[in-house]
Design a protein around this motif. Structure first.
Motif, PDB file in Angstrom:
ATOM      1  N   TRP A   1       0.866  -1.176   0.000  1.00  0.00           N
ATOM      2  CA  TRP A   1       0.000   0.000   0.000  1.00  0.00           C
ATOM      3  C   TRP A   1       0.903   1.226   0.000  1.00  0.00           C
ATOM      4  O   TRP A   1       1.844   1.299   0.775  1.00  0.00           O
ATOM      5  N   TYR A   2       0.619   2.193  -0.865  1.00  0.00           N
ATOM      6  CA  TYR A   2       1.457   3.383  -0.995  1.00  0.00           C
ATOM      7  C   TYR A   2       0.698   4.629  -0.556  1.00  0.00           C
ATOM      8  O   TYR A   2      -0.458   4.826  -0.941  1.00  0.00           O
ATOM      9  N   LEU A   3       1.358   5.421   0.247  1.00  0.00           N
ATOM     10  CA  LEU A   3       0.788   6.668   0.752  1.00  0.00           C
ATOM     11  C   LEU A   3       1.590   7.829   0.201  1.00  0.00           C
ATOM     12  O   LEU A   3       2.791   7.704   0.016  1.00  0.00           O
ATOM     13  N   PRO A   4       0.990   8.939  -0.066  1.00  0.00           N
ATOM     14  CA  PRO A   4      -0.398   9.280   0.178  1.00  0.00           C
ATOM     15  C   PRO A   4      -1.335   8.961  -0.988  1.00  0.00           C
ATOM     16  O   PRO A   4      -2.515   9.278  -0.924  1.00  0.00           O
ATOM     17  N   SER A   5      -0.861   8.309  -2.032  1.00  0.00           N
ATOM     18  CA  SER A   5      -1.719   8.061  -3.205  1.00  0.00           C
ATOM     19  C   SER A   5      -2.846   7.076  -2.908  1.00  0.00           C
ATOM     20  O   SER A   5      -3.881   7.111  -3.564  1.00  0.00           O
TER      21      SER A   5
END
Length: 118
Positions: free
Chosen positions: A21-25
């Motif tokens: 999971w990638y933040l902030p996307s």
């Protein structure tokens, strides 16, 4: 850890090995052997912003609140972002979740094995 271990076990039983999971996307990647499924996410921020400094204390606070069912998933993601996390990875084989900061900081936790009623 609430319902997360059950979801993770369902994914593991279907052959998924990990999820990133990638933040902030908010984008997430599900790894199924050689195949990868990409699910575009809803961005947590909508303008240029400074990257939050890594704080293990803030991250653990966010994790415990989520595990106690005190936050929504979006609130959890925002709190994780605010603790300086740029991505996290769930390893369904090892039953761990690793959280990564921008400068290679890492915090890792194991989650409980659960039985599914099939």
């Amino acid at each position: 850890m609430g319902s997360f271990p059950y979801l993770a076990e369902c994914l593991r039983k279907e052959g998924f090995v990990k999820k990133s999971w990638y933040l902030p996307s908010g984008d997430s990647f599900y790894f199924l052997g050689e195949e990868v499924l990409v699910i575009p996410g809803k961005a947590l921020i909508d303008q240029v912003a400074p990257f939050p400094s890594f704080s293990e204390e803030k991250l653990i606070k966010a994790l415990r609140a989520d595990q106690a069912g005190q936050t929504t998933f979006t609130e959890f993601l925002m709190a994780t972002w605010a603790s300086g996390i740029v991505n996290y990875e769930m390893n369904f084989r090892e039953r761990t979740v690793a959280y990564y900061g921008l400068n290679n900081e890492e915090y890792k936790e194991a989650y409980s094995e659960v039985e599914l009623n099939e």
